[in-house]
Scaffold this motif. Structure first.
Motif, PDB file in Angstrom:
ATOM      1  N   GLY A  18       0.807  -1.215   0.000  1.00  0.00           N
ATOM      2  CA  GLY A  18       0.000   0.000   0.000  1.00  0.00           C
ATOM      3  C   GLY A  18       0.840   1.265   0.000  1.00  0.00           C
TER       4      GLY A  18
ATOM      5  N   PHE B 191     -12.893   3.339   6.638  1.00  0.00           N
ATOM      6  CA  PHE B 191     -12.794   1.886   6.449  1.00  0.00           C
ATOM      7  C   PHE B 191     -12.657   1.163   7.779  1.00  0.00           C
ATOM      8  CE2 PHE B 191     -11.339   4.167   2.759  1.00  0.00           C
ATOM      9  CZ  PHE B 191     -12.341   3.775   1.895  1.00  0.00           C
TER      10      PHE B 191
ATOM     11  N   ALA C   9      -1.881   4.270   2.371  1.00  0.00           N
ATOM     12  CA  ALA C   9      -2.538   2.988   2.638  1.00  0.00           C
ATOM     13  C   ALA C   9      -1.524   1.941   3.116  1.00  0.00           C
ATOM     14  CB  ALA C   9      -3.228   2.493   1.374  1.00  0.00           C
TER      15      ALA C   9
ATOM     16  N   PRO D 137      -6.424  -0.752   4.743  1.00  0.00           N
ATOM     17  CA  PRO D 137      -6.228   0.465   5.529  1.00  0.00           C
ATOM     18  C   PRO D 137      -7.363   0.739   6.498  1.00  0.00           C
ATOM     19  CG  PRO D 137      -6.599   0.967   3.193  1.00  0.00           C
ATOM     20  CD  PRO D 137      -6.364  -0.496   3.296  1.00  0.00           C
TER      21      PRO D 137
ATOM     22  N   PHE E 139     -11.707  -5.266  -3.718  1.00  0.00           N
ATOM     23  CA  PHE E 139     -12.434  -4.726  -4.867  1.00  0.00           C
ATOM     24  C   PHE E 139     -11.730  -5.097  -6.159  1.00  0.00           C
ATOM     25  CE2 PHE E 139      -9.515  -1.311  -5.557  1.00  0.00           C
ATOM     26  CZ  PHE E 139      -9.181  -0.794  -4.310  1.00  0.00           C
TER      27      PHE E 139
ATOM     28  N   GLY F 144      -6.038  -3.093  -3.000  1.00  0.00           N
ATOM     29  CA  GLY F 144      -7.388  -3.617  -2.788  1.00  0.00           C
ATOM     30  C   GLY F 144      -7.503  -5.115  -3.016  1.00  0.00           C
TER      31      GLY F 144
ATOM     32  N   GLU G  12      -4.932  -8.580   1.564  1.00  0.00           N
ATOM     33  CA  GLU G  12      -5.049  -7.630   2.671  1.00  0.00           C
ATOM     34  C   GLU G  12      -5.611  -8.246   3.957  1.00  0.00           C
ATOM     35  OE1 GLU G  12      -5.951  -3.383   0.917  1.00  0.00           O
ATOM     36  OE2 GLU G  12      -7.024  -4.926  -0.167  1.00  0.00           O
TER      37      GLU G  12
ATOM     38  N   ARG H 272     -17.899   0.228  -7.607  1.00  0.00           N
ATOM     39  CA  ARG H 272     -17.255   1.544  -7.609  1.00  0.00           C
ATOM     40  C   ARG H 272     -17.383   2.129  -9.011  1.00  0.00           C
ATOM     41  NH1 ARG H 272     -11.211   1.721  -5.670  1.00  0.00           N
ATOM     42  NH2 ARG H 272     -10.937   0.788  -7.725  1.00  0.00           N
TER      43      ARG H 272
ATOM     44  N   PRO I 288     -19.014   4.560   1.405  1.00  0.00           N
ATOM     45  CA  PRO I 288     -17.846   5.359   1.021  1.00  0.00           C
ATOM     46  C   PRO I 288     -17.094   4.691  -0.137  1.00  0.00           C
ATOM     47  CG  PRO I 288     -17.937   5.125   3.396  1.00  0.00           C
ATOM     48  CD  PRO I 288     -18.970   4.192   2.831  1.00  0.00           C
ATOM     49  N   TYR I 289     -16.370   5.504  -0.883  1.00  0.00           N
ATOM     50  CA  TYR I 289     -15.587   4.983  -2.008  1.00  0.00           C
ATOM     51  C   TYR I 289     -14.482   4.080  -1.469  1.00  0.00           C
ATOM     52  CZ  TYR I 289     -13.162   4.901  -6.473  1.00  0.00           C
ATOM     53  OH  TYR I 289     -12.584   4.492  -7.654  1.00  0.00           O
ATOM     54  N   MET I 290     -14.421   2.880  -2.028  1.00  0.00           N
ATOM     55  CA  MET I 290     -13.476   1.877  -1.533  1.00  0.00           C
ATOM     56  C   MET I 290     -12.051   2.168  -2.011  1.00  0.00           C
ATOM     57  SD  MET I 290     -14.752  -0.468   0.325  1.00  0.00           S
ATOM     58  CE  MET I 290     -16.200   0.207   1.079  1.00  0.00           C
ATOM     59  N   VAL I 291     -11.111   2.059  -1.115  1.00  0.00           N
ATOM     60  CA  VAL I 291      -9.696   2.054  -1.499  1.00  0.00           C
ATOM     61  C   VAL I 291      -9.042   0.869  -0.812  1.00  0.00           C
ATOM     62  CG1 VAL I 291      -9.572   4.552  -1.777  1.00  0.00           C
ATOM     63  CG2 VAL I 291      -8.996   3.534   0.422  1.00  0.00           C
ATOM     64  N   GLY I 292      -7.818   0.615  -1.141  1.00  0.00           N
ATOM     65  CA  GLY I 292      -7.118  -0.504  -0.521  1.00  0.00           C
ATOM     66  C   GLY I 292      -5.633  -0.264  -0.492  1.00  0.00           C
ATOM     67  N   GLY I 293      -4.910  -1.260  -0.028  1.00  0.00           N
ATOM     68  CA  GLY I 293      -3.459  -1.153   0.036  1.00  0.00           C
ATOM     69  C   GLY I 293      -2.807  -2.296  -0.683  1.00  0.00           C
TER      70      GLY I 293
END
Lengths: 748, 81
Positions: free
Chosen positions: A256, A332, A362, A366, A449, A514, A706, B59, B76-81
């Protein structure tokens, strides 16, 4: 795309084929960011703030400009003004605008003919500061009289009258909390704190930029997303995206942390000004001081439980600081906090806060690990006080199909119960424990996602296949994508080679984040292969003089679909490729999609620890990870993700922390003083993969990258708390902190 | 007409309603209608939101079909790492 069939016998998917990058990486042949060089290349170096918070009165670069070997100096004045507010923040983080907002914030950069010349020139830049008061603690930053990091950045959801450092507020939940708590036999309420931790990638950020006066440029860098780098840099430099080609190198970890830009716009600006290629490689100190760690937190959790273990109500309030710029991480955490539970009454509040620390980036899932740490700690303490089995309590309250999730939607098929049952049935759960030893467990959750994805699949003249995808291979995607292409085409794995495209060679791809790549790029690869198969079927049908409907694809060949199609010898991919010129030209398949249907993911971690009551040191004795992985395309890589998450979590739980002094300066910006786990700290991390097919992917694939970082904090804290005989509520649980807790318990 | 669930901190911008009725047949129409009916929601929508349809999270998928038979939740708009 829907799952092809609930049960399928795969030939290649699910095997443990050799990784295509393995030999290059172990022999040192693989080219990482710092390995890229160019003729006439200059070396870039960045001047960073020695203050936690200060106004920049002036920057005098005259002496540095006159120094030997110096070819260019840039400041924020060399950047354009992007339309996008998020990219403007990235710009202002790359080179400070009018204030330095944290220790290590970049101010100016030099390009010179040698590293030593650049380093010497940096010392000649004179910056006049007006020192401002600073704040680095999240609770302190929320106080109305706290020093203000940035004004006017609060989103509309923040109530009036709060500190301007509070930039966001969220609330999730449902049900009657008061009634739920009134119905509880036992209520526990605790406050938790967690330190900021760094993603800890081994490879520091590195790039080499070559941007001409005509506005055309090339950039090589280590990143989780070359397209993201192109978009950010083009906006910050004020050039069109088409004029900048970005190529990603091999990447030595990201987790991230490489989903944004730090040095790339600076190197491009230096290159544009000097007319030469410019290389910048961050030092480890710079990585700590100026790239983004995760949030630090302060959290309150209150949970009510019946004597039989049924949770009657749950509430959490999360306060996350993410450095000197607004971010959305608390959203999140607030959504994930209670996702593992079927609750009639639940509420989660979240506050996002700015402090004088580096801009948060991130870090795997996160926001989720810290929130779930607090929740799972209180659940465990309730189990202890009510003398209940912690796994039985999780099973009793587990979210399942039809559960109204704490974050809003109703769950479809999810794998939490199966994962919990696997943990309960594993010999680890009933293995005996010794003196000063404790066992902890925790559930974990992440959304996953899909996102924007392009894939091209090209048939070569000898019947082999090339796949072009646009996501840096950070967790084995070249292997897994090749495997899915080979599976779909019915050819051996070693007949497929997957490469990562630069930004001009393939359409836009979202960042590798994601947990999306194996899911989304795999999905696009399967579709691209199916397009190529359709084309091959059409050509063979034409060759045989029959309708396309009269041929079928089977085991890597086109065959007559039935007796009415006539007698024809099957044609393999190699046969068809050999006559591609004569049958219509090159054969390829491609697919472009904004993929959805990734499906949420659950995991359960089980850990045994031993705490030395004399020193407070913790030994991790045994660790087992259980996770619903969907179809595991390459089990080695899936297990690697699960093991890696556990190891990072061990570091986060026991030792890792950003330590700031009263002066607002980072005290431990090196791997000597910021202690990541090493091999001798770790037991073998056992893994149990549960393959519950994801209904949103043709092969049932689910993201796995993740979720494994989510449960370790609570699992280890629960194990340590049981071993030490006292509940720990702050991370990291370093030896001094544990010893202090043990001493307090002894002293009553 | 579809019913859309708003998360807690958004409700203050939609007359404190948890569920709002919107005349929309896809994600784009839903966002446009929400912004039109409740202008205070517009800044958040413009910064980005996700949509859960029967538990599946989308999304930026404007053409995702929705109907009154779906469970529709704004996220909420999804984000990730």
């Amino acid at each position: 795309m829907a799952l092809d069939t609930p049960k399928r016998d795969f030939k290649i998917v699910g095997t443990r084929v050799p990784r295509p990058d393995g030999i290059d990486k172990v022999t040192g042949k693989a080219a990482y960011g710092a390995d890229i060089t160019a003729t006439g290349m200059l070396h870039g170096r960045i001047l960073r703030s020695p203050h936690a918070h200060a106004r920049i009165i002036s920057i005098d670069t005259s002496a540095a400009e006159a120094a030997e070997g110096v070819k260019a100096i840039v400041t924020s004045a060399d950047f354009a003004t992007p339309d996008d507010a998020g990219i403007r923040d990235i710009r202002d983080n790359c080179l400070a605008l009018d204030k330095v907002l944290y220790d290590g914030h970049a101010i100016a950069a030099v390009a010179a003919t040698s590293k030593s010349a650049a380093k010497a020139a940096i010392r000649l830049i004179r910056v006049e500061y007006e020192i401002l008061p600073h704040v680095t603690d999240v609770d302190a930053a929320m106080k109305p009289d706290a020093p203000i990091v940035q004004s006017g950045r609060a989103f509309e959801s923040v109530p009036a009258g709060m500190s301007q450092n509070v930039h966001s507020h969220v609330e999730f939940g449902h049900g009657d909390l008061d009634a739920g708590f009134a119905n509880a036999d036992k209520i526990i309420e605790r406050t938790f704190k967690t330190a900021a931790t760094h993603q800890g990638y081994i490879e520091p950020q590195a790039c080499m930029a070559n941007l001409g006066a005509d506005g055309r440029g090339e950039l090589w860098c280590c990143t989780q997303g070359q397209y993201m780098v192109r978009e950010n840099c083009a906006a910050i430099l004020g050039i069109e995206a088409s004029q900048l080609r970005v190529t990603s190198s091999e990447i030595g970890g990201g987790f991230g942390g490489k989903t944004t830009t730090f040095i790339e716009p600076v190197a491009l600006a230096l290159s544009r000004k000097s007319g030469k290629p410019v290389k910048i490689v961050m030092t480890r100190e710079e990585v700590f001081r100026a790239t983004g760690p995760t949030v630090s937190t302060s959290m309150d959790v209150k949970i009510g439980m019946k004597n039989d273990g049924r949770i009657t109500a749950a509430r959490a309030e999360l306060r996350y600081q993410g450095g000197a710029f607004p971010n959305h991480t608390v959203e999140f955490g607030a959504q994930a906090a209670f996702a593992a539970y079927d609750l009639a009454a639940v509420q989660t509040l979240g506050w996002g806060v700015m402090t004088n620390r580096p801009k948060e980036v991130a870090y795997r899932a996160p926001g989720a690990p810290t929130a779930i740490y607090a929740v799972e700690s209180v659940v465990d303490e309730l189990c202890q006080q009510l003398n209940l089995d912690p796994l039985d309590v999780r099973l009793l309250n587990a979210a399942r199909k039809g559960t109204l999730s704490a974050y809003g939607p109703t769950f479809n098929e999810i794998g939490l119960v199966a994962t919990l049952e696997a943990a309960k049935n594993h010999p680890h759960y009933t293995a005996p424990l010794g003196e000063n030893q404790g066992r902890g467990l925790s559930c974990g959750f992440w959304f996953n996602f899909g996102g924007n994805t392009c894939v091209s699949l090209n048939l070569n003249s000898d019947g082999t296949v090339g796949v072009v995808e646009g996501n840096p291979d950070i967790g084995g995607s070249r292997a897994s994508i090749s495997m899915m292409a080979a599976e779909e085409l019915g050819i051996p794995y070693d007949k497929v080679r997957t490469v990562i495209a630069d930004t001009t060679s393939l359409g836009f791809n979202d960042v590798t984040d994601g947990s999306r790549v194996t899911f989304a790029v795999g999905l696009a690869t399967i579709e691209a292969a199916r397009a190529a198969k359709n084309e091959m079927c059409a050509r063979v049908a034409k060759l045989w003089g029959i309708d396309t409907d009269a041929v079928q694809w089977e085991d890597g060949s086109v065959k007559p679909a039935g007796p009415n199609a006539g007698e024809h010898a099957p044609m393999s991919i190699a046969d068809i490729a050999a006559i591609a010129d004569e049958t219509g030209g090159p054969i390829a398949g491609h697919h472009e999609v904004n993929a959805d249907g990734a499906g949420v993911s659950f995991g359960v971690h089980l850990v045994d620890t031993e705490v030395d009551p004399e020193t407070g040191a913790t030994t991790v004795l045994r660790y087992t990870v259980f996770q619903d992985a969907g179809k595991a395309v390459h089990p080695d890589y899936v297990e690697g993700q699960m093991q890696g998450g556990a190891v990072q979590g061990i570091g986060w739980a026991l030792n890792e922390e950003y330590i700031y002094g009263d002066d607002g300066l980072l005290q431990n910006a090196s791997l000597l003083d910021y202690r990541v786990p090493v091999a001798s700290d770790l037991p073998n991390i056992e893994t149990v993969i549960l393959e519950i097919p994801n209904p949103g992917h043709p092969y049932g694939v689910r993201g796995v990258g993740e979720t494994p970082i989510v449960p370790p904090l609570a699992a280890i804290s629960n194990a340590v708390s049981r071993a030490a005989g006292i509940r720990l509520t702050e991370l990291p649980m370093s030896p001094p902190r544990i010893l202090h807790a043990i001493t307090q318990r002894r002293d009553g | 007409m579809v019913k859309v669930k708003l998360w807690g901190s958004l409700r203050q911008f939609a007359d404190d309603q948890e569920w709002v009725d919107v005349d929309a047949s896809n994600f784009k129409e839903l966002l446009d209608q929400l912004s039109h009916l409740y202008p205070a929601l517009r800044p958040k929508i413009e910064r980005g939101v996700s949509l859960a349809v029967d538990g599946v999270i989308y999304r930026n998928a404007w053409f995702t079909q929705i109907s009154d038979e779906n469970e529709i939740v704004l996220m909420p708009y999804m984000v990730g790492g």
